[in-house]
Design an enzyme around this catalytic site. Structure first.
Site, PDB file in Angstrom:
ATOM      1  N   HIS A   2       6.300   9.017   1.234  1.00  0.00           N
ATOM      2  CA  HIS A   2       6.840   7.654   1.378  1.00  0.00           C
ATOM      3  C   HIS A   2       6.503   6.897   0.098  1.00  0.00           C
ATOM      4  O   HIS A   2       5.335   6.595  -0.148  1.00  0.00           O
ATOM      5  CB  HIS A   2       6.180   7.007   2.609  1.00  0.00           C
ATOM      6  N   ARG A  55       1.257   1.835  -3.016  1.00  0.00           N
ATOM      7  CA  ARG A  55      -0.157   1.920  -2.633  1.00  0.00           C
ATOM      8  C   ARG A  55      -0.664   3.354  -2.575  1.00  0.00           C
ATOM      9  O   ARG A  55      -1.846   3.604  -2.653  1.00  0.00           O
ATOM     10  CB  ARG A  55      -0.399   1.232  -1.294  1.00  0.00           C
ATOM     11  N   GLU A 100      10.827   9.374   2.309  1.00  0.00           N
ATOM     12  CA  GLU A 100      10.881   8.144   3.107  1.00  0.00           C
ATOM     13  C   GLU A 100      11.009   6.949   2.165  1.00  0.00           C
ATOM     14  O   GLU A 100      10.242   6.840   1.194  1.00  0.00           O
ATOM     15  CB  GLU A 100       9.612   7.990   3.942  1.00  0.00           C
TER      16      GLU A 100
HETATM   17  C1  DXP Z   1       7.079   5.929   7.789  1.00  0.00           C
HETATM   18  C2  DXP Z   1       5.818   6.549   8.154  1.00  0.00           C
HETATM   19  O1  DXP Z   1       5.504   6.597   9.323  1.00  0.00           O
HETATM   20  C3  DXP Z   1       4.958   7.164   7.104  1.00  0.00           C
HETATM   21  O2  DXP Z   1       5.280   6.730   5.878  1.00  0.00           O
HETATM   22  C4  DXP Z   1       3.493   7.204   7.364  1.00  0.00           C
HETATM   23  O3  DXP Z   1       3.118   6.190   8.210  1.00  0.00           O
HETATM   24  C5  DXP Z   1       2.556   7.216   6.199  1.00  0.00           C
HETATM   25  O4  DXP Z   1       2.597   6.097   5.399  1.00  0.00           O
HETATM   26  P1  DXP Z   1       1.979   4.639   5.677  1.00  0.00           P
HETATM   27  O5  DXP Z   1       0.602   4.801   6.288  1.00  0.00           O
HETATM   28  O6  DXP Z   1       1.968   4.030   4.329  1.00  0.00           O
HETATM   29  O7  DXP Z   1       2.899   3.956   6.640  1.00  0.00           O
HETATM   30  N1  LIG Z   2       7.042   9.398   9.549  1.00  0.00           N
HETATM   31  C1  LIG Z   2       5.748   9.636  10.041  1.00  0.00           C
HETATM   32  C2  LIG Z   2       4.938  10.383   9.056  1.00  0.00           C
HETATM   33  O1  LIG Z   2       5.457  10.844   8.070  1.00  0.00           O
HETATM   34  C3  LIG Z   2       3.497  10.614   9.272  1.00  0.00           C
HETATM   35  O2  LIG Z   2       2.830   9.512   9.828  1.00  0.00           O
HETATM   36  P1  LIG Z   2       1.211   9.580   9.997  1.00  0.00           P
HETATM   37  O3  LIG Z   2       0.880  10.905  10.652  1.00  0.00           O
HETATM   38  O4  LIG Z   2       0.630   9.484   8.625  1.00  0.00           O
HETATM   39  O5  LIG Z   2       0.903   8.413  10.887  1.00  0.00           O
END
Ligand code: DXP
Ligand SMILES: NCC(=O)COP(=O)(O)O
Length: 247
Positions: A48, A54, A75
């Site tokens: 993401h 960050r 993402e």
């Molecule tokens: C969209 C999502 O769920 C992920 O990107 C995941 O949560 C990790 O990244 P963040 O903790 O920055 O949201």
């Molecule tokens: N889209 C959810 C993801 O990629 C993982 O989320 P998390 O396990 O870091 O909460």
């Protein structure tokens, strides 16, 4: 991605980068984590690229694009900056997510129903890259129907409310919400993925829901890797998911 009983594991490596960014060092490298994850059985790698950078940086995505053996699930928020970056890297999968600069993590699903024209335009533009576009949404029929209407082939149901549920009754209610969302998404002809907040003690019930294509998991894997190494953490998760999804 295909729909079968064998659920795929997408490994999210964002929080390897969180640790690196905490000190501005060159380590730990999320690229190494991705390669270890693939060796341990990950079916894909999720990153993401947040607006505030960050954790994951452009450099990580560019290197991953060249070295991944599996596939990237990119993402991104629906912004022009991210659209241009996606057009540059042409990831196999793109997941459109909501983003708020101040949030601790992704707090809810994308409001597709509330901005259909904007999301439809983004889906159409990104689909032209040959990417499979999914929408990260709450398990809500209104959002699922809107996702189909805007032409996304896939959705990822946000499991954060299930993960945060406290009492057994709340857990059961949130699990049912996810299971109903999966069934409704499949009935709409969508590929249904799920993720967020899943960990070693709550993943089996979700993996047992029939019809889920892929689970994306990150934070819990990175945390467990501190104690057992990244390959061990991925391999343990993969075993749990496989056992629950083929039971
Ligand atoms: C969209 C999502 O769920 C992920 O990107 C995941 O949560 C990790 O990244 P963040 O903790 O920055 O949201
Ligand atoms: N889209 C959810 C993801 O990629 C993982 O989320 P998390 O396990 O870091 O909460």
């Amino acid at each position: 991605m295909t729909t079968s009983n064998r659920i795929l594991l997408g490994v999210n490596i964002d929080h390897v980068a969180t640790l690196r960014q905490a000190r501005g060092t060159r380590y730990p490298d999320p690229v190494k984590a991705a390669l270890d994850a693939e060796e341990a059985g990950a079916d894909g790698i999720t990153v993401h690229l947040r607006e505030d950078r960050r954790h994951i940086q452009e450099r990580d995505v560019l290197v991953l694009k060249d070295v991944l053996q599996t596939r990237m699930n990119f993402e991104m928020g629906v912004t022009e900056e991210m659209m241009l970056f996606a057009e540059r890297i042409r990831p196999a999968h793109i997941c459109l997510v909501p983003e708020t600069r101040q949030e601790l993590t992704t707090e809810g699903g994308l409001d597709v129903a509330g901005q259909e024209a904007r999301i439809k335009a983004a889906v159409e533009r990104l689909s032209r890259l040959g990417s499979e576009v999914s929408l990260f949404i709450d398990a809500d029929e209104r959002q699922i129907e809107a996702s189909r209407r805007v032409g996304a082939p896939a959705i990822e149901l946000h499991t954060g409310r299930y993960a945060d549920a406290q009492t057994p009754a709340e857990v059961a209610e949130e699990l049912k919400r996810v299971a109903d969302g999966v069934a409704f998404g499949l009935a709409q002809g969508l590929i249904v993925n799920a993720g967020h907040g899943l960990h070693y003690h709550n993943v089996e019930a979700v993996a047992a829901i029939k019809g889920i294509n892929e689970l994306n998991i990150g934070h819990a894997l990175v945390a467990h890797a501190l104690f057992v190494g990244f390959k061990g953490a991925v391999s343990e998760m993969k075993q749990l998911i496989l056992a629950a999804s083929t039971r």
